[in-house]
Design an enzyme around this catalytic site. Structure first.
Site, PDB file in Angstrom:
ATOM      1  N   GLN A 175      -5.207  -0.571  -4.517  1.00 56.16           N
ATOM      2  CA  GLN A 175      -5.753  -1.574  -5.353  1.00 56.16           C
ATOM      3  C   GLN A 175      -6.422  -1.349  -6.624  1.00 56.16           C
ATOM      4  O   GLN A 175      -6.403  -2.035  -7.542  1.00 56.16           O
ATOM      5  CB  GLN A 175      -6.479  -2.505  -4.304  1.00 56.16           C
ATOM      6  CG  GLN A 175      -7.311  -3.838  -5.094  1.00 56.16           C
ATOM      7  CD  GLN A 175      -8.086  -4.610  -3.984  1.00 56.16           C
ATOM      8  OE1 GLN A 175      -7.694  -4.675  -2.779  1.00 56.16           O
ATOM      9  NE2 GLN A 175      -8.806  -5.355  -4.248  1.00 56.16           N
ATOM     10  N   CYS A 223       0.798  -1.270   0.048  1.00 59.24           N
ATOM     11  CA  CYS A 223       0.045   0.060  -0.076  1.00 59.24           C
ATOM     12  C   CYS A 223       0.803   1.229   0.357  1.00 59.24           C
ATOM     13  O   CYS A 223       1.828   1.368   0.929  1.00 59.24           O
ATOM     14  CB  CYS A 223      -0.932  -0.018   1.224  1.00 59.24           C
ATOM     15  SG  CYS A 223      -1.813   1.522   1.808  1.00 59.24           S
ATOM     16  N   GLU A 224       0.581   2.157  -0.960  1.00 56.65           N
ATOM     17  CA  GLU A 224       1.501   3.184  -1.104  1.00 56.65           C
ATOM     18  C   GLU A 224       1.468   4.409   0.228  1.00 56.65           C
ATOM     19  O   GLU A 224       2.209   5.376   0.393  1.00 56.65           O
ATOM     20  CB  GLU A 224       1.484   4.115  -2.333  1.00 56.65           C
ATOM     21  CG  GLU A 224       0.146   4.790  -2.647  1.00 56.65           C
ATOM     22  CD  GLU A 224       0.096   5.451  -3.947  1.00 56.65           C
ATOM     23  OE1 GLU A 224      -0.919   6.358  -4.192  1.00 56.65           O
ATOM     24  OE2 GLU A 224       0.544   4.875  -4.743  1.00 56.65           O
ATOM     25  N   HIS A 225       0.201   4.210   0.862  1.00 55.28           N
ATOM     26  CA  HIS A 225      -0.007   5.272   1.753  1.00 55.28           C
ATOM     27  C   HIS A 225       0.616   4.830   3.072  1.00 55.28           C
ATOM     28  O   HIS A 225       1.084   5.641   3.904  1.00 55.28           O
ATOM     29  CB  HIS A 225      -1.726   5.194   2.149  1.00 55.28           C
ATOM     30  CG  HIS A 225      -2.429   5.581   0.763  1.00 55.28           C
ATOM     31  ND1 HIS A 225      -3.520   4.803   0.626  1.00 55.28           N
ATOM     32  CD2 HIS A 225      -2.161   6.598   0.269  1.00 55.28           C
ATOM     33  CE1 HIS A 225      -4.061   5.591  -0.468  1.00 55.28           C
ATOM     34  NE2 HIS A 225      -2.986   6.574  -0.618  1.00 55.28           N
ATOM     35  N   HIS A 226       0.821   3.556   3.390  1.00 55.85           N
ATOM     36  CA  HIS A 226       1.457   3.201   4.912  1.00 55.85           C
ATOM     37  C   HIS A 226       2.504   2.172   4.462  1.00 55.85           C
ATOM     38  O   HIS A 226       3.319   1.733   5.426  1.00 55.85           O
ATOM     39  CB  HIS A 226       0.400   2.362   5.738  1.00 55.85           C
ATOM     40  CG  HIS A 226      -0.712   3.377   6.055  1.00 55.85           C
ATOM     41  ND1 HIS A 226      -1.896   3.139   5.309  1.00 55.85           N
ATOM     42  CD2 HIS A 226      -0.749   4.221   6.811  1.00 55.85           C
ATOM     43  CE1 HIS A 226      -2.704   4.012   5.843  1.00 55.85           C
ATOM     44  NE2 HIS A 226      -2.120   4.865   6.716  1.00 55.85           N
ATOM     45  N   HIS A 278      -5.792  -5.942   3.226  1.00 55.24           N
ATOM     46  CA  HIS A 278      -4.782  -5.045   3.446  1.00 55.24           C
ATOM     47  C   HIS A 278      -4.406  -4.874   4.891  1.00 55.24           C
ATOM     48  O   HIS A 278      -5.211  -4.780   5.638  1.00 55.24           O
ATOM     49  CB  HIS A 278      -5.659  -3.594   3.149  1.00 55.24           C
ATOM     50  CG  HIS A 278      -5.796  -3.517   1.325  1.00 55.24           C
ATOM     51  ND1 HIS A 278      -5.112  -2.580   0.713  1.00 55.24           N
ATOM     52  CD2 HIS A 278      -6.734  -4.253   0.669  1.00 55.24           C
ATOM     53  CE1 HIS A 278      -5.659  -2.814  -0.615  1.00 55.24           C
ATOM     54  NE2 HIS A 278      -6.580  -3.798  -0.587  1.00 55.24           N
ATOM     55  N   CYS A 300      -2.820  -2.523   6.068  1.00 54.66           N
ATOM     56  CA  CYS A 300      -3.016  -1.259   6.867  1.00 54.66           C
ATOM     57  C   CYS A 300      -4.319  -0.967   7.272  1.00 54.66           C
ATOM     58  O   CYS A 300      -4.667  -0.080   7.964  1.00 54.66           O
ATOM     59  CB  CYS A 300      -2.715  -0.199   5.710  1.00 54.66           C
ATOM     60  SG  CYS A 300      -3.866  -0.304   4.100  1.00 54.66           S
TER      61      CYS A 300
END
Length: 198
Positions: free
Chosen positions: A127, A86-89, A155, A157
């Site tokens: 995703q 996941c690019e956020h976390h 996920h 995250c």
């Protein structure tokens, strides 16, 4: 029969393993971990190598063949393993992809469906984008009458932090061409993928 093969390689991003390991050590130290402990002493290097592996797609040869038999029914690979970050976390998400297409003039080596999924999964992702990238790429390189991609993933995250929704599964889909426009073809795709009526 005409066979074409195109070498698909990731772009060079100038990775620096030594700097990554040093940064991992600084990061873990900043979080209060004692890297002098035997169990943690080698962790920064392992962490840097693990993320390098998760974020580096392998090159592959995209092999296509003339559709000499004029096969015009659905071709689908179900439950292709997906693992991405996941690019956020920068926490992993793990699941399966169901990828299918309705051939036109060219057919694809079956293992290449999994290779395309892996190619786009091995980078910081969301995703929704991953699902669309796989479908758009197959549409562009194969020019089929239709493409369908469904990804189901858990996920970390979402399950390990924040809402801590353990067991929640995210499902995304992208349908192009006949698989989007024709209800019967769309229904067949979802049924063969084992996803019931959508």
């Amino acid at each position: 029969m005409t066979i074409t093969a195109e070498r698909i390689t990731p772009r060079d991003t100038g990775r620096n393993p030594v700097t990554a390991e040093r940064a991992a050590a600084d990061f873990l130290t900043a979080l209060g971990l004692d890297l002098s402990r035997p169990g943690l002493a080698e962790t920064p290097g392992r962490m840097a190598r693990a993320y390098a592996e998760l974020l580096t797609p392998r090159p592959f040869d995209l092999t296509t063949f003339d559709n000499d038999e004029k096969y015009d029914e659905l071709v689908l690979a179900r439950s292709i393993p997906v693992r991405s970050v996941c690019e956020h976390h920068l926490l992993p998400f793990i699941g399966v992809a169901h990828v299918g297409y309705l051939p036109d003039d060219r057919i694809l080596g079956l293992s290449k469906l999994a290779r395309v999924v892996e190619f786009f999964a091995h980078r910081p992702q969301v995703q929704e984008r991953l699902t669309k990238q796989v479908a758009d790429w197959l549409d562009e390189h194969l020019r089929p009458r239709g493409v369908g991609v469904v990804i189901e993933a858990d996920h970390l995250c979402m399950s390990l932090r924040g809402v801590q929704a353990t067991g929640a599964r995210t499902i995304t889909s992208t349908l192009l061409g006949t698989l989007r426009d024709d209800a019967r073809s769309r229904g067949e795709f979802f049924a063969v993928a084992g996803l019931g009526n959508h």
